[in-house]
Write a protein that holds these residues in place. Structure first.
Motif, mmCIF file in Angstrom:
data_model
loop_
_atom_site.group_PDB
_atom_site.id
_atom_site.type_symbol
_atom_site.label_atom_id
_atom_site.label_comp_id
_atom_site.label_asym_id
_atom_site.label_seq_id
_atom_site.Cartn_x
_atom_site.Cartn_y
_atom_site.Cartn_z
ATOM 1 N N GLU A 41 0.822 -1.311 -0.097
ATOM 2 C CA GLU A 41 0.081 0.053 -0.033
ATOM 3 C C GLU A 41 0.904 1.237 0.079
ATOM 4 O O GLU A 41 0.735 2.297 -0.804
ATOM 5 N N TRP A 42 1.818 1.333 0.795
ATOM 6 C CA TRP A 42 2.929 2.476 0.982
ATOM 7 C C TRP A 42 3.485 2.836 -0.468
ATOM 8 O O TRP A 42 3.529 3.805 -1.093
ATOM 9 N N ILE A 43 4.053 1.589 -1.071
ATOM 10 C CA ILE A 43 4.514 1.907 -2.315
ATOM 11 C C ILE A 43 3.703 2.335 -3.567
ATOM 12 O O ILE A 43 4.014 3.418 -3.961
ATOM 13 N N THR A 45 0.733 4.028 -3.108
ATOM 14 C CA THR A 45 0.318 5.299 -2.878
ATOM 15 C C THR A 45 1.477 6.445 -2.870
ATOM 16 O O THR A 45 1.180 7.665 -3.469
ATOM 17 N N ARG A 46 2.706 6.190 -2.538
ATOM 18 C CA ARG A 46 3.723 6.916 -2.558
ATOM 19 C C ARG A 46 4.675 7.120 -3.840
ATOM 20 O O ARG A 46 5.195 8.220 -4.194
ATOM 21 N N SER A 47 4.253 6.009 -4.655
ATOM 22 C CA SER A 47 5.215 6.114 -5.902
ATOM 23 C C SER A 47 4.263 5.908 -7.287
ATOM 24 O O SER A 47 4.630 6.124 -8.355
ATOM 25 N N ARG A 161 15.629 1.563 1.507
ATOM 26 C CA ARG A 161 14.073 1.862 1.492
ATOM 27 C C ARG A 161 13.580 2.865 0.292
ATOM 28 O O ARG A 161 12.723 3.040 0.092
ATOM 29 N N THR A 162 14.730 3.614 -0.092
ATOM 30 C CA THR A 162 14.405 4.792 -1.001
ATOM 31 C C THR A 162 14.604 4.109 -2.448
ATOM 32 O O THR A 162 13.850 4.647 -3.260
ATOM 33 N N CYS A 163 15.583 3.347 -2.629
ATOM 34 C CA CYS A 163 15.670 2.942 -4.206
ATOM 35 C C CYS A 163 15.249 1.472 -4.374
ATOM 36 O O CYS A 163 14.911 1.239 -5.680
ATOM 37 N N ILE A 166 11.746 1.324 -6.389
ATOM 38 C CA ILE A 166 11.756 2.423 -7.424
ATOM 39 C C ILE A 166 12.222 1.853 -8.687
ATOM 40 O O ILE A 166 11.669 1.940 -9.737
ATOM 41 N N PHE A 167 13.421 1.448 -8.505
ATOM 42 C CA PHE A 167 14.138 1.087 -9.951
ATOM 43 C C PHE A 167 14.195 0.182 -10.561
ATOM 44 O O PHE A 167 13.839 -0.985 -9.768
ATOM 45 N N ALA A 168 14.148 -0.022 -11.832
ATOM 46 C CA ALA A 168 13.955 -1.368 -12.610
ATOM 47 C C ALA A 168 14.621 -1.121 -14.000
ATOM 48 O O ALA A 168 15.361 -0.322 -14.265
ATOM 49 N N GLY A 231 15.555 10.870 -1.820
ATOM 50 C CA GLY A 231 14.294 11.200 -2.468
ATOM 51 C C GLY A 231 13.608 12.393 -2.371
ATOM 52 O O GLY A 231 13.165 12.815 -3.344
ATOM 53 N N ALA A 232 13.624 12.716 -1.149
ATOM 54 C CA ALA A 232 12.857 14.007 -0.926
ATOM 55 C C ALA A 232 13.509 15.365 -1.530
ATOM 56 O O ALA A 232 12.654 16.039 -2.139
ATOM 57 N N ALA A 233 14.984 15.403 -1.441
ATOM 58 C CA ALA A 233 15.604 16.571 -2.308
ATOM 59 C C ALA A 233 15.131 16.372 -3.909
ATOM 60 O O ALA A 233 14.824 17.371 -4.517
#
Ligand code: UT7
Length: 344
Positions: A41-43, A45-47, A161-163, A166-168, A231-233
Motif C-alpha cells: 500500500e505504501w509503495i 500510494t507514494r510512488s 528503502r528509497t531505491c 523504485i528502480f527497474a 528521494g525528498a530532495a
C-alpha cells in the motif's frame, strides 16, 4: 587554405518508429517489502508502482537494446544497414568500454556505423533524442537509432528503502530520420552539478577494489557500489523546477498545452507526474503516460518505454503531439515536443 565543405543539411527530423523490451520477470511489491520494512500500500500510494520488471542473466544491456531496436526498425520500415549512427543512453552499463552503442550496432549487423553512449541519468533518452535530431538536421547522419536502456537492478541495495522499490530494468528505442514536417521540437535542457549528491553511485570502483584487496583473507566482503538517492530532495526539485523546463520545451516548439495530445514525463513517481499535470494546467483531453505502475522507474529507458505503452494502449496514437520531459541524476533534465511515431 582549402575551403572546408559543409554536410548537406536537411530541415526537419522526426521519430519514424518505436520499440520496447520489457524483461520477462515481473516483480510485485510483495517480493520487496520485507527487506525495506514497507508495504504494498505504501509503495502504491507514494510512488504509483504496483510491480516492475527485473532482468535475468540473459537480459543484458545489449540484448534488451537489440530487441527494442529491432522493433523500432520494423516500425520505421528501415533496415539496420541504413542506420548511420547509434546513440545509446544508459547509466547502468557495468563496463567502461566498449560503448554499448558500438556493440549493439554490431549485433544488429551494422558495419562502420557511428556509435556512442550518453550518460545523463534519467534525462538520457531526451538528451540522446536531441542529439539525434541535430545529427539528422545537420546532415551528419540520415537515420539515427536512439536507445534508452537500463539494468538498474544490478545497482540496487535490496535493503535501501528509497531505491529498492523504485528502480527497474528495460529498454526502449526509436529511429530518427528526415521528415517533410518537423517532428522533434528544439530541446530544452540543462544540468545542475551542485546537486550531484541527490542521486549517485555511492562508491567508485577503484575504492571498491581497494576494499576488496584489503578484505582478502579476512572472511569479510566489502559492500559493492550501489545507487543512492535523496528521494525528498529530488522530489522537491522535480515538482518546483520542472514546470519551467516543460514550458521551455513548449515555447521553443511554438505550441501550447492546448495543442498537446499526450504528456510523457520520465516515470519517476506518479505523484511527480500529477504535480506536473497540475502545474501545467494540462487539459483533460491530454493523455498522460502512467507506465510506472507496472514498469517502475527505468531511468533512461522510461520515456521510450512509456511512449510505446501509451501508443499500445490506444490512449494516444501515431501522429499525436506529445511533450516529453526527462529528469534525474546530474541533476539533469531535457524535454522536447514530438510527433508520436508508429508501433511495429
Ligand atoms: O528517476 C530519477 C528521479 N527520481 C525521482 O524523481 C524520485 C523522487 N523521489 C521520490 O519519488 C520519493 O521521494 C520517494 C518515493 C523515493 C519517497 O517518498 P517520500 O514521500 O518522499 O518519502 P519520505 O522519504 O519523505 O518519507 C516519508 C515517510 C517517512 O516516515 P515518517 O518520518 O513520515 O514517519 C519514512 O520513514 O515514509 C517513510 N518511508 C517509507 N515507508 C515505507 C520512507 N521510505 C519508505 C518505504 N516504505 N520504502
Amino acid at each position: 587554405m582549402p575551403a572546408i565543405a559543409t554536410a548537406a543539411t536537411t530541415s526537419h527530423a522526426a521519430i519514424l518508429g518505436i520499440g520496447a523490451y520489457r524483461p520477462r520477470r515481473v516483480v510485485p511489491n510483495a517480493e520487496i517489502v520485507d527487506l525495506i520494512d514497507s508495504s504494498d500500500e505504501w509503495i502504491r500510494t507514494r510512488s504509483g508502482i504496483t510491480s516492475r520488471r527485473w532482468a535475468q542473466d540473459d537480459e543484458t544491456i545489449v540484448s534488451m537494446s537489440v530487441a527494442a531496436a529491432r522493433d523500432a526498425l520494423a516500425a520505421a520500415g528501415i533496415d539496420a544497414e541504413r542506420i548511420d549512427a547509434v546513440v545509446l543512453a544508459t547509466s547502468s552499463q557495468m563496463v567502461l568500454g566498449p560503448s554499448a552503442g558500438a556493440v549493439v550496432a554490431s549485433e544488429l549487423g551494422m558495419h562502420d556505423t557511428a556509435a556512442f553512449d550518453v550518460s545523463a541519468g534519467c534525462a538520457g533518452f531526451c538528451y540522446a533524442l536531441g542529439n539525434a535530431a541535430g545529427l539528422v538536421r545537420s546532415g551528419q547522419a540520415r537515420h539515427v537509432l536512439v536507445i534508452g536502456v537500463e539494468r538498474l537492478s544490478d545497482l540496487l541495495d535490496p535493503t535501501d528503502r528509497t531505491c529498492a522499490f523504485i528502480f527497474a530494468d528495460g529498454a526502449g528505442a526509436v529511429v530518427v530520420g528526415p521528415s517533410d514536417t518537423e517532428g522533434i521540437g528544439p530541446v530544452a535542457w540543462g544540468s545542475d552539478g551542485t546537486q550531484t549528491a541527490a542521486i549517485k553511485q555511492d562508491k567508485d570502483f577503484k575504492t571498491f577494489f581497494a576494499e576488496v584487496a584489503e578484505a582478502a583473507g579476512s572472511g569479510t566482503a566489502p559492500e559493492r557500489p550501489y545507487i543512492r538517492m535523496n528521494g525528498a530532495a529530488v522530489f522537491r526539485w522535480a515538482v518546483t523546477f520542472l514546470e519551467k523546463a516543460c514550458r521551455g520545451a513548449l515555447d521553443k516548439a511554438g505550441v501550447t498545452v492546448d495543442d498537446l495530445d499526450a504528456f510523457v514525463p520520465h516515470q519517476a513517481n506518479s505523484r511527480i507526474t500529477d504535480a506536473l499535470v497540475r502545474a501545467l494546467s494540462l487539459p483533460d483531453s491530454v493523455a498522460v503516460a502512467r507506465d510506472i505502475a507496472e514498469t517502475g522507474n527505468t531511468s533512461a529507458a522510461s520515456i521510450p518505454m512509456a511512449m510505446e505503452q501509451i501508443l499500445r494502449s490506444g490512449a494516444a496514437k501515431p501522429g499525436d503531439t506529445a511533450l516529453l520531459v526527462g529528469f534525474g541524476a546530474g541533476l539533469a533534465y531535457a524535454g522536447q515536443v514530438v510527433t508520436l511515431p508508429p508501433l511495429p
